[in-house]
Structure formats: structure tokens, C-alpha cells
Scaffold this motif. Structure first.
Motif, PDB file in Angstrom:
ATOM      1  N   TYR A  35       5.959   7.568  -7.420  1.00  0.00           N
ATOM      2  CA  TYR A  35       4.779   6.706  -7.356  1.00  0.00           C
ATOM      3  C   TYR A  35       4.060   6.715  -8.708  1.00  0.00           C
ATOM      4  O   TYR A  35       3.553   5.684  -9.148  1.00  0.00           O
ATOM      5  CB  TYR A  35       3.840   7.158  -6.234  1.00  0.00           C
ATOM      6  CG  TYR A  35       4.312   6.718  -4.864  1.00  0.00           C
ATOM      7  CD1 TYR A  35       3.959   5.473  -4.355  1.00  0.00           C
ATOM      8  CD2 TYR A  35       5.127   7.535  -4.087  1.00  0.00           C
ATOM      9  CE1 TYR A  35       4.402   5.057  -3.119  1.00  0.00           C
ATOM     10  CE2 TYR A  35       5.570   7.120  -2.837  1.00  0.00           C
ATOM     11  CZ  TYR A  35       5.202   5.880  -2.367  1.00  0.00           C
ATOM     12  OH  TYR A  35       5.649   5.469  -1.137  1.00  0.00           O
ATOM     13  N   ALA A  36       4.034   7.864  -9.393  1.00  0.00           N
ATOM     14  CA  ALA A  36       3.412   7.936 -10.716  1.00  0.00           C
ATOM     15  C   ALA A  36       4.176   7.077 -11.716  1.00  0.00           C
ATOM     16  O   ALA A  36       3.563   6.343 -12.502  1.00  0.00           O
ATOM     17  CB  ALA A  36       3.349   9.388 -11.188  1.00  0.00           C
ATOM     18  N   GLU A  43      -2.559   8.426  -3.416  1.00  0.00           N
ATOM     19  CA  GLU A  43      -2.940   9.783  -3.029  1.00  0.00           C
ATOM     20  C   GLU A  43      -2.373  10.731  -4.093  1.00  0.00           C
ATOM     21  O   GLU A  43      -1.150  10.862  -4.207  1.00  0.00           O
ATOM     22  CB  GLU A  43      -2.370  10.118  -1.650  1.00  0.00           C
ATOM     23  CG  GLU A  43      -2.501  11.569  -1.236  1.00  0.00           C
ATOM     24  CD  GLU A  43      -3.935  12.078  -1.289  1.00  0.00           C
ATOM     25  OE1 GLU A  43      -4.166  13.130  -1.908  1.00  0.00           O
ATOM     26  OE2 GLU A  43      -4.816  11.415  -0.709  1.00  0.00           O
ATOM     27  N   PRO A  44      -3.232  11.352  -4.909  1.00  0.00           N
ATOM     28  CA  PRO A  44      -2.754  12.175  -6.026  1.00  0.00           C
ATOM     29  C   PRO A  44      -1.721  13.241  -5.641  1.00  0.00           C
ATOM     30  O   PRO A  44      -0.819  13.526  -6.421  1.00  0.00           O
ATOM     31  CB  PRO A  44      -4.037  12.817  -6.564  1.00  0.00           C
ATOM     32  CG  PRO A  44      -5.112  11.840  -6.210  1.00  0.00           C
ATOM     33  CD  PRO A  44      -4.702  11.272  -4.868  1.00  0.00           C
ATOM     34  N   ALA A  47       1.905  11.858  -5.913  1.00  0.00           N
ATOM     35  CA  ALA A  47       2.303  11.184  -7.150  1.00  0.00           C
ATOM     36  C   ALA A  47       3.769  11.388  -7.502  1.00  0.00           C
ATOM     37  O   ALA A  47       4.422  10.479  -8.030  1.00  0.00           O
ATOM     38  CB  ALA A  47       1.419  11.638  -8.309  1.00  0.00           C
ATOM     39  N   ASP A  48       4.320  12.563  -7.215  1.00  0.00           N
ATOM     40  CA  ASP A  48       5.712  12.849  -7.554  1.00  0.00           C
ATOM     41  C   ASP A  48       6.697  12.454  -6.455  1.00  0.00           C
ATOM     42  O   ASP A  48       7.906  12.614  -6.622  1.00  0.00           O
ATOM     43  CB  ASP A  48       5.882  14.336  -7.883  1.00  0.00           C
ATOM     44  CG  ASP A  48       5.203  14.703  -9.200  1.00  0.00           C
ATOM     45  OD1 ASP A  48       5.090  13.818 -10.075  1.00  0.00           O
ATOM     46  OD2 ASP A  48       4.794  15.861  -9.344  1.00  0.00           O
ATOM     47  N   GLN A  49       6.177  11.942  -5.343  1.00  0.00           N
ATOM     48  CA  GLN A  49       7.081  11.480  -4.292  1.00  0.00           C
ATOM     49  C   GLN A  49       7.742  10.165  -4.714  1.00  0.00           C
ATOM     50  O   GLN A  49       7.311   9.506  -5.647  1.00  0.00           O
ATOM     51  CB  GLN A  49       6.334  11.329  -2.971  1.00  0.00           C
ATOM     52  CG  GLN A  49       5.928  12.672  -2.406  1.00  0.00           C
ATOM     53  CD  GLN A  49       5.279  12.555  -1.046  1.00  0.00           C
ATOM     54  OE1 GLN A  49       5.238  11.501  -0.435  1.00  0.00           O
ATOM     55  NE2 GLN A  49       4.749  13.669  -0.557  1.00  0.00           N
ATOM     56  N   PRO A  69       4.125   6.649   2.182  1.00  0.00           N
ATOM     57  CA  PRO A  69       2.862   7.283   1.796  1.00  0.00           C
ATOM     58  C   PRO A  69       2.029   7.635   3.030  1.00  0.00           C
ATOM     59  O   PRO A  69       2.149   7.013   4.092  1.00  0.00           O
ATOM     60  CB  PRO A  69       2.175   6.222   0.942  1.00  0.00           C
ATOM     61  CG  PRO A  69       2.796   4.930   1.327  1.00  0.00           C
ATOM     62  CD  PRO A  69       4.190   5.233   1.791  1.00  0.00           C
ATOM     63  N   SER A  70       1.161   8.625   2.876  1.00  0.00           N
ATOM     64  CA  SER A  70       0.367   9.116   4.003  1.00  0.00           C
ATOM     65  C   SER A  70      -0.567   8.059   4.571  1.00  0.00           C
ATOM     66  O   SER A  70      -0.970   8.154   5.726  1.00  0.00           O
ATOM     67  CB  SER A  70      -0.431  10.361   3.602  1.00  0.00           C
ATOM     68  OG  SER A  70      -1.302  10.065   2.527  1.00  0.00           O
TER      69      SER A  70
END
Length: 141
Positions: A35-36, A43-44, A47-49, A69-70
Motif C-alpha cells: 500500500y505504501a 491505515e499506517p 502500509a507494508d501489506q 484493508p481493515s
């Protein structure tokens, strides 16, 4: 014109591990865009998901995966996968989209995304969720 139909698996935080596992089994090239990387962090802690991931091997194996995402509902086994249709010809993808969209619920309109000149998602009248996009080589630049 060529398109590929691929299972697109949905995870919650495990997409990278799953893709690495499938690459270990079938070989091929792994692409894992976080996602980053795609500038889509909502959602910080996520970010690496993975927002876009795939393993493609020369033997014909293809799989795609991402981390839901959550902010979106996710119940493993309820919507375990999407059907992904990818191709190089935008006009061909638009043609498929227009036909699939009849009577369907559009979840993401067919439009430009961070990873594709055309990307869209819809659920057809039979409850199958489809992702259509123009396939391009990913670059984090």
C-alpha cells in the motif's frame, strides 16, 4: 489480442507470505506492491501489506493476491477470491467490462489506477466478483 484469467486471492495480512509460498512451490517471478508503494495507505499499520501481488511462472502458473484493508469487511472463506481478467489491449478490456457490467454491481469503476491505465471491479448477478485491468510492468518510480 490475449487475456489471462487468474485467481485473485484475498487475505488479511498474509498475502506476502502466501505469494512467497506459491513462488516456492511453482517458481516464477513474484511481484509484491505494498500500500505504501502504491501511495494508498489508509491505515499506517497496514502500509507494508500488499495491494497488488502476483506470481507468474514460465510453466503457465499465475496467481494474484492482496491484503483486504481493515476498513473493508473480510471474512475468510466468504469472498476468498476474485476472478482477474488482464490484457494488454485497453479496448478489449473495456469491451469485456461493458458486457460484464450489465446487471452487475460496480465496486470500483473502470478507470486509471496507480498500477494500471485501466482497472475496475464489479460483482456480477451471480455473486462472482471480477477484477479487470490492463496489464503493465510495475515500476515503483
Amino acid at each position: 489480442m490475449t487475456i489471462h484469467t487468474t485467481a485473485h486471492l484475498n487475505f488479511r495480512g498474509d498475502a506476502r507470505a502466501a505469494l512467497e509460498f506459491y513462488q516456492g512451490v511453482f517458481g516464477g517471478q513474484l511481484v509484491a506492491v505494498s500500500y505504501a508503494d502504491a501511495h494508498r495507505v489508509t491505515e499506517p499499520t497496514e502500509a507494508d501489506q500488499i495491494v497488488f501481488g502476483s506470481v507468474i511462472s514460465d510453466n503457465g502458473f499465475r496467481i494474484m493476491a492482496y491484503d483486504v484493508p481493515s476498513e473493508k469487511a473480510h471474512a475468510p472463506g466468504t469472498i476468498p477470491l476474485y476472478v482477474s481478467v488482464r490484457g494488454a489491449d485497453p479496448a478489449e478490456i473495456v469491451g469485456y467490462w461493458e458486457k460484464l457490467a450489465e446487471g452487475s454491481s460496480v465496486l470500483e469503476p473502470l478507470a486509471t489506477s496507480q498500477w494500471s491505465p485501466l482497472y475496475g471491479m464489479l460483482t456480477d448477478p451471480f455473486g462472482v466478483t471480477w477484477v479487470l485491468d490492463v496489464e503493465v510492468q510495475w515500476s515503483a518510480a
